[in-house]
Write a protein that holds these residues in place. Structure first.
Motif, short mmCIF file in Angstrom:
data_model
loop_
_atom_site.label_atom_id
_atom_site.label_comp_id
_atom_site.label_asym_id
_atom_site.label_seq_id
_atom_site.Cartn_x
_atom_site.Cartn_y
_atom_site.Cartn_z
N HIS A 1 36.20 25.21 37.43
CA HIS A 1 36.81 26.37 37.45
C HIS A 1 35.72 27.29 36.50
CE1 HIS A 1 37.43 24.30 33.60
NE2 HIS A 1 37.57 25.46 32.85
N GLY A 2 35.97 28.52 36.30
CA GLY A 2 34.98 29.41 35.83
C GLY A 2 35.32 30.72 35.94
N SER A 3 34.24 31.82 36.02
CA SER A 3 34.28 33.25 36.16
C SER A 3 33.06 33.39 37.10
CB SER A 3 34.50 34.02 35.01
OG SER A 3 33.51 33.83 33.92
N ALA A 4 33.46 34.50 37.99
CA ALA A 4 32.18 34.85 38.87
C ALA A 4 32.23 36.42 38.77
CB ALA A 4 32.55 34.36 40.22
N HIS A 5 30.90 36.92 38.99
CA HIS A 5 30.60 38.34 38.87
C HIS A 5 29.84 38.53 39.95
CE1 HIS A 5 28.09 41.68 37.26
NE2 HIS A 5 29.14 42.32 37.96
N TYR A 6 30.28 39.43 40.90
CA TYR A 6 29.72 39.71 42.19
C TYR A 6 29.51 41.27 42.15
CZ TYR A 6 30.65 34.99 43.73
OH TYR A 6 30.98 33.71 43.81
N TRP A 7 28.63 41.68 42.98
CA TRP A 7 28.29 43.27 43.37
C TRP A 7 28.36 43.46 44.78
CZ3 TRP A 7 24.94 46.19 45.94
CH2 TRP A 7 24.95 47.56 45.70
N HIS A 8 29.52 44.65 45.14
CA HIS A 8 29.59 44.85 46.48
C HIS A 8 28.97 46.20 46.72
CE1 HIS A 8 31.90 46.33 50.24
NE2 HIS A 8 32.16 44.77 50.41
N ARG A 9 28.09 46.38 47.86
CA ARG A 9 27.31 47.67 48.01
C ARG A 9 28.65 48.83 47.93
NH1 ARG A 9 27.52 49.25 53.66
NH2 ARG A 9 28.20 47.78 54.72
N PHE B 1 35.99 37.64 39.03
CA PHE B 1 37.01 37.08 39.37
C PHE B 1 36.92 35.59 38.36
CE2 PHE B 1 35.39 38.80 43.27
CZ PHE B 1 36.60 39.39 43.90
N SER B 2 38.10 35.18 38.42
CA SER B 2 38.37 33.93 37.90
C SER B 2 38.75 32.91 39.14
CB SER B 2 39.62 33.67 36.95
OG SER B 2 39.51 34.50 35.96
N TYR B 3 38.00 31.65 39.10
CA TYR B 3 38.38 30.77 39.95
C TYR B 3 38.61 29.24 39.79
CZ TYR B 3 33.61 29.11 39.19
OH TYR B 3 32.27 28.56 38.55
N GLU B 4 39.12 28.63 40.59
CA GLU B 4 39.25 27.23 40.25
C GLU B 4 39.19 26.18 41.41
OE1 GLU B 4 42.91 24.46 38.26
OE2 GLU B 4 42.64 26.64 37.92
N PHE B 5 38.63 25.26 41.44
CA PHE B 5 38.47 24.27 42.56
C PHE B 5 39.47 23.20 42.40
CE2 PHE B 5 33.72 25.85 42.19
CZ PHE B 5 33.43 26.16 43.40
N MET B 6 40.14 22.87 43.46
CA MET B 6 41.19 21.67 43.45
C MET B 6 40.80 20.85 44.69
SD MET B 6 44.10 24.43 43.07
CE MET B 6 43.32 25.74 43.47
N GLN B 7 40.82 19.48 44.38
CA GLN B 7 40.63 18.61 45.20
C GLN B 7 42.15 18.44 45.62
OE1 GLN B 7 36.88 17.76 44.65
NE2 GLN B 7 38.08 16.55 46.12
N LEU B 8 41.93 18.41 47.25
CA LEU B 8 43.10 18.09 48.19
C LEU B 8 43.34 16.58 48.07
CD1 LEU B 8 42.33 20.60 50.87
CD2 LEU B 8 43.58 21.09 48.99
N PRO B 9 44.66 16.47 48.15
CA PRO B 9 45.34 15.16 48.20
C PRO B 9 44.83 14.37 49.33
CG PRO B 9 47.15 16.77 47.40
CD PRO B 9 45.74 17.34 47.93
N LEU C 1 40.61 34.51 41.79
CA LEU C 1 41.60 35.67 41.70
C LEU C 1 41.18 36.83 40.59
CD1 LEU C 1 44.63 33.43 40.87
CD2 LEU C 1 44.26 34.83 43.01
N PRO C 2 41.32 38.01 41.02
CA PRO C 2 40.88 38.96 39.92
C PRO C 2 42.19 39.19 38.76
CG PRO C 2 41.95 39.91 41.69
CD PRO C 2 41.88 38.55 42.14
N GLU C 3 41.78 39.84 37.92
CA GLU C 3 42.92 39.97 36.87
C GLU C 3 43.99 41.05 37.37
OE1 GLU C 3 43.75 38.95 33.77
OE2 GLU C 3 42.31 37.19 34.12
N PRO C 4 45.11 40.93 37.14
CA PRO C 4 46.19 41.60 37.93
C PRO C 4 45.86 43.13 37.28
CG PRO C 4 47.35 39.82 37.12
CD PRO C 4 45.79 39.61 36.57
N HIS C 5 45.81 44.40 37.94
CA HIS C 5 45.68 45.59 37.59
C HIS C 5 44.43 46.09 36.89
CE1 HIS C 5 50.03 45.64 38.07
NE2 HIS C 5 50.12 44.68 37.16
N SER C 6 43.25 45.10 37.03
CA SER C 6 41.94 45.32 36.82
C SER C 6 41.30 46.16 37.86
CB SER C 6 41.29 44.06 36.81
OG SER C 6 41.07 43.39 38.05
N SER D 1 39.63 47.56 43.45
CA SER D 1 38.70 47.63 44.27
C SER D 1 38.95 46.81 45.51
CB SER D 1 37.27 47.12 43.74
OG SER D 1 36.74 48.06 42.99
N LEU D 2 39.48 45.42 45.40
CA LEU D 2 39.96 44.96 46.73
C LEU D 2 41.12 45.43 47.19
CD1 LEU D 2 40.12 41.48 44.73
CD2 LEU D 2 38.31 42.16 46.32
#
Length: 147
Positions: free
Chosen positions: A78-86, A93-101, A112-117, A122-123
């Motif tokens: 898990h963590g946070s990510a910062h991207y730049w879109h032209r 974003f906050s993100y999380e990796f999940m292993q599938l059963p 996921l972005p923070e709600p109302h951010s 932008s999305l």
């Protein structure tokens, strides 16, 4: 390291994070992300030694050897990510990796972005532009449990 158990998309993503010049522009904290990517590759190398693809990264990225020689190992969950879109600029974003059963080689990553951010706004803008250029609009019907 033999990464044959990883998907081709995953390998392309790791490679692109380190070698693609556009990744440096699109990723707000590129050096940190690329360094962590190398630490994730080191984890895979420990599981499956002997892959020749590390050579491409060593030859084509001056930073790769330095990061590889740090001997960091990372299992990213898990963590946070910062991207730049032209068109809309910074996206956070906050993100999380999940292993599938039932399959250790399948991972779902949710961003996921923070709600109302500003990112959520932008999305919404990007989504509306896409809907108007493709001639389709999002389905307004509710989805999910109880719909």
């Amino acid at each position: 390291m033999d990464l044959s158990h990883e998907t081709a998309d995953s390998l392309r993503t790791h490679r692109a994070r380190i070698l693609d010049p556009e990744a440096r522009e699109r990723t707000g904290d590129w050096e940190q992300v690329a360094c962590e990517t190398v630490a994730m590759l080191r984890l895979e190398a420990g599981r499956c030694p002997g892959d020749r693809r590390l050579g491409e990264l060593t030859l084509n990225s001056p930073e790769f050897s330095t990061w590889w020689n740090d001997h960091r190992v990372l299992r990213h969950t898990h963590g946070s990510a910062h991207y730049w879109h032209r068109l809309v600029g910074d996206l956070h974003f906050s993100y999380e990796f999940m292993q599938l059963p039932g399959d250790d080689n399948q991972t779902l990553c949710v961003y996921l972005p923070e709600p109302h951010s500003a990112t959520a706004e932008s999305l919404g803008i990007l989504s509306s532009w896409n809907a108007s250029t493709t001639g389709t609009a999002p389905d307004p019907r509710p989805t999910g449990p109880g719909s």
